[in-house]
Write a protein that holds these residues in place. Structure first.
Motif, PDB file in Angstrom:
ATOM      1  N   ALA A  68       0.832  -1.207   0.000  1.00  0.00           N
ATOM      2  CA  ALA A  68       0.000   0.000   0.000  1.00  0.00           C
ATOM      3  C   ALA A  68       0.866   1.257   0.000  1.00  0.00           C
ATOM      4  CB  ALA A  68      -0.935  -0.015   1.201  1.00  0.00           C
ATOM      5  N   TYR A  69       2.002   1.204   0.705  1.00  0.00           N
ATOM      6  CA  TYR A  69       2.914   2.342   0.729  1.00  0.00           C
ATOM      7  C   TYR A  69       3.456   2.625  -0.674  1.00  0.00           C
ATOM      8  CZ  TYR A  69       7.153   5.026   1.482  1.00  0.00           C
ATOM      9  OH  TYR A  69       8.143   5.974   1.397  1.00  0.00           O
ATOM     10  N   TYR A  70       3.937   1.580  -1.351  1.00  0.00           N
ATOM     11  CA  TYR A  70       4.501   1.768  -2.685  1.00  0.00           C
ATOM     12  C   TYR A  70       3.426   2.063  -3.720  1.00  0.00           C
ATOM     13  CZ  TYR A  70       9.090   0.616  -1.015  1.00  0.00           C
ATOM     14  OH  TYR A  70      10.280   0.654  -0.345  1.00  0.00           O
ATOM     15  N   GLU A  71       2.225   1.601  -3.478  1.00  0.00           N
ATOM     16  CA  GLU A  71       1.118   1.942  -4.371  1.00  0.00           C
ATOM     17  C   GLU A  71       0.834   3.438  -4.296  1.00  0.00           C
ATOM     18  OE1 GLU A  71      -3.164  -0.050  -5.483  1.00  0.00           O
ATOM     19  OE2 GLU A  71      -2.587   0.046  -3.375  1.00  0.00           O
ATOM     20  N   GLY A  72       0.911   3.990  -3.110  1.00  0.00           N
ATOM     21  CA  GLY A  72       0.767   5.434  -2.949  1.00  0.00           C
ATOM     22  C   GLY A  72       1.967   6.190  -3.488  1.00  0.00           C
ATOM     23  N   PHE A  73       3.140   5.603  -3.374  1.00  0.00           N
ATOM     24  CA  PHE A  73       4.376   6.220  -3.857  1.00  0.00           C
ATOM     25  C   PHE A  73       4.352   6.402  -5.375  1.00  0.00           C
ATOM     26  CE2 PHE A  73       8.894   5.570  -5.134  1.00  0.00           C
ATOM     27  CZ  PHE A  73       9.420   6.719  -4.565  1.00  0.00           C
ATOM     28  N   VAL A  74       3.716   5.473  -6.061  1.00  0.00           N
ATOM     29  CA  VAL A  74       3.681   5.503  -7.523  1.00  0.00           C
ATOM     30  C   VAL A  74       2.725   6.578  -8.049  1.00  0.00           C
ATOM     31  CG1 VAL A  74       3.079   4.076  -9.546  1.00  0.00           C
ATOM     32  CG2 VAL A  74       4.405   3.109  -7.713  1.00  0.00           C
ATOM     33  N   THR A  75       1.908   7.153  -7.197  1.00  0.00           N
ATOM     34  CA  THR A  75       0.962   8.176  -7.663  1.00  0.00           C
ATOM     35  C   THR A  75       1.620   9.532  -7.894  1.00  0.00           C
ATOM     36  OG1 THR A  75       0.355   8.754  -5.395  1.00  0.00           O
ATOM     37  CG2 THR A  75      -0.970   7.060  -6.512  1.00  0.00           C
ATOM     38  N   TYR A  76       2.850   9.744  -7.415  1.00  0.00           N
ATOM     39  CA  TYR A  76       3.543  11.017  -7.618  1.00  0.00           C
ATOM     40  C   TYR A  76       3.925  11.171  -9.092  1.00  0.00           C
ATOM     41  CZ  TYR A  76       3.993  11.188  -2.552  1.00  0.00           C
ATOM     42  OH  TYR A  76       3.738  11.208  -1.208  1.00  0.00           O
ATOM     43  N   PRO A  77       3.745  12.377  -9.662  1.00  0.00           N
ATOM     44  CA  PRO A  77       4.053  12.577 -11.088  1.00  0.00           C
ATOM     45  C   PRO A  77       5.513  12.314 -11.462  1.00  0.00           C
ATOM     46  CG  PRO A  77       2.724  14.381 -10.257  1.00  0.00           C
ATOM     47  CD  PRO A  77       3.103  13.552  -9.082  1.00  0.00           C
ATOM     48  N   LEU A  78       6.448  12.674 -10.592  1.00  0.00           N
ATOM     49  CA  LEU A  78       7.861  12.434 -10.902  1.00  0.00           C
ATOM     50  C   LEU A  78       8.161  10.943 -10.979  1.00  0.00           C
ATOM     51  CD1 LEU A  78      10.657  13.613 -11.405  1.00  0.00           C
ATOM     52  CD2 LEU A  78      11.029  13.537  -8.927  1.00  0.00           C
ATOM     53  N   VAL A  79       7.564  10.175 -10.089  1.00  0.00           N
ATOM     54  CA  VAL A  79       7.757   8.722 -10.107  1.00  0.00           C
ATOM     55  C   VAL A  79       7.141   8.134 -11.374  1.00  0.00           C
ATOM     56  CG1 VAL A  79       7.230   6.584  -8.893  1.00  0.00           C
ATOM     57  CG2 VAL A  79       7.845   8.619  -7.600  1.00  0.00           C
ATOM     58  N   LYS A  80       6.001   8.678 -11.783  1.00  0.00           N
ATOM     59  CA  LYS A  80       5.380   8.203 -13.023  1.00  0.00           C
ATOM     60  C   LYS A  80       6.270   8.492 -14.231  1.00  0.00           C
ATOM     61  CE  LYS A  80       0.558   8.371 -11.647  1.00  0.00           C
ATOM     62  NZ  LYS A  80      -0.764   8.902 -11.944  1.00  0.00           N
ATOM     63  N   LEU A  81       6.938   9.634 -14.231  1.00  0.00           N
ATOM     64  CA  LEU A  81       7.849   9.959 -15.339  1.00  0.00           C
ATOM     65  C   LEU A  81       9.059   9.020 -15.348  1.00  0.00           C
ATOM     66  CD1 LEU A  81       7.784  13.859 -15.381  1.00  0.00           C
ATOM     67  CD2 LEU A  81       6.762  12.284 -17.032  1.00  0.00           C
ATOM     68  N   ILE A  82       9.561   8.661 -14.165  1.00  0.00           N
ATOM     69  CA  ILE A  82      10.671   7.715 -14.093  1.00  0.00           C
ATOM     70  C   ILE A  82      10.230   6.344 -14.595  1.00  0.00           C
ATOM     71  CG2 ILE A  82      12.208   6.492 -12.503  1.00  0.00           C
ATOM     72  CD1 ILE A  82      12.250   9.102 -10.837  1.00  0.00           C
ATOM     73  N   ILE A  83       9.027   5.932 -14.196  1.00  0.00           N
ATOM     74  CA  ILE A  83       8.481   4.662 -14.682  1.00  0.00           C
ATOM     75  C   ILE A  83       8.307   4.711 -16.198  1.00  0.00           C
ATOM     76  CG2 ILE A  83       6.423   3.204 -14.672  1.00  0.00           C
ATOM     77  CD1 ILE A  83       6.140   3.904 -11.696  1.00  0.00           C
ATOM     78  N   LEU A  84       7.833   5.847 -16.698  1.00  0.00           N
ATOM     79  CA  LEU A  84       7.653   5.992 -18.140  1.00  0.00           C
ATOM     80  C   LEU A  84       8.988   5.938 -18.881  1.00  0.00           C
ATOM     81  CD1 LEU A  84       5.225   6.334 -19.963  1.00  0.00           C
ATOM     82  CD2 LEU A  84       5.618   8.781 -19.922  1.00  0.00           C
ATOM     83  N   ALA A  85      10.050   6.503 -18.290  1.00  0.00           N
ATOM     84  CA  ALA A  85      11.384   6.421 -18.910  1.00  0.00           C
ATOM     85  C   ALA A  85      11.857   4.971 -18.954  1.00  0.00           C
ATOM     86  CB  ALA A  85      12.371   7.288 -18.139  1.00  0.00           C
ATOM     87  N   LEU A  86      11.590   4.223 -17.896  1.00  0.00           N
ATOM     88  CA  LEU A  86      11.955   2.806 -17.887  1.00  0.00           C
ATOM     89  C   LEU A  86      11.152   2.017 -18.908  1.00  0.00           C
ATOM     90  CD1 LEU A  86      12.412   2.025 -14.111  1.00  0.00           C
ATOM     91  CD2 LEU A  86      14.085   1.698 -15.917  1.00  0.00           C
ATOM     92  N   VAL A  87       9.872   2.342 -19.037  1.00  0.00           N
ATOM     93  CA  VAL A  87       9.018   1.658 -20.022  1.00  0.00           C
ATOM     94  C   VAL A  87       9.510   1.956 -21.426  1.00  0.00           C
ATOM     95  CG1 VAL A  87       6.699   1.676 -21.015  1.00  0.00           C
ATOM     96  CG2 VAL A  87       6.991   1.492 -18.560  1.00  0.00           C
ATOM     97  N   TRP A  88       9.852   3.243 -21.701  1.00  0.00           N
ATOM     98  CA  TRP A  88      10.393   3.569 -23.016  1.00  0.00           C
ATOM     99  C   TRP A  88      11.699   2.804 -23.249  1.00  0.00           C
ATOM    100  CZ3 TRP A  88      15.217   5.568 -23.913  1.00  0.00           C
ATOM    101  CH2 TRP A  88      15.529   5.754 -25.255  1.00  0.00           C
TER     102      TRP A  88
END
Length: 140
Positions: A68-88
């Motif tokens: 639940a902690y990391y699920e909330g952590f992933v909601t931050y926009p900067l974290v989403k951009l890092i995830i998107l960079a990894l996905v790319w």
């Protein structure tokens, strides 16, 4: 005999110079070169961030509270951009890797096919990344 010893006329050889840093803006790289460079960058990106991703996975699997902690952590926009960079990085590395494997089979080595396949790799990786971005940012 003196006629046989005469030197043949020398051809003008083209001069190849090293490119200076100030000339980089004038240098036009081919799509194949761009794909090759981005393939290396995406590989380094995934390799360097692999311990971080494995650490997050390990901690998210530890308990329901940590998940639940990391699920909330992933909601931050900067974290989403890092995830998107990894996905790319993953999509580009995967598509360019398939392109390189096909070229290792001596398919598509001519100039036209290589240009076409490199543009295809760029388009497919960007389209797949855009689809994940739409899902990640909650558009659908």
């Amino acid at each position: 005999m003196s006629e046989a010893v005469r030197e043949a006329p020398k051809k003008e050889r083209p001069e190849f110079r090293n490119i200076h840093v100030t000339e980089l803006s004038n240098y036009r790289m081919t799509p194949a070169a761009i794909v090759s460079i981005l393939h290396r960058i995406s590989g380094v990106l995934m390799f360097v961030l692999l311990p971080f991703v494995l650490y997050l996975l390990q901690n998210s699997l530890r308990s329901e509270i940590s998940f639940a902690y990391y699920e909330g952590f992933v909601t931050y926009p900067l974290v989403k951009l890092i995830i998107l960079a990894l996905v790319w990085g993953f999509f580009h590395h995967f598509c360019a890797g398939i392109r390189h494997l096909v070229m290792d089979l001596h398919i598509g080595l001519d100039k036209h096919s290589a240009r076409k396949s490199s543009v295809t790799v760029l388009v497919i990786s960007l389209v797949l990344t855009a689809l994940v971005a739409l899902k990640l940012f909650g558009v659908f």
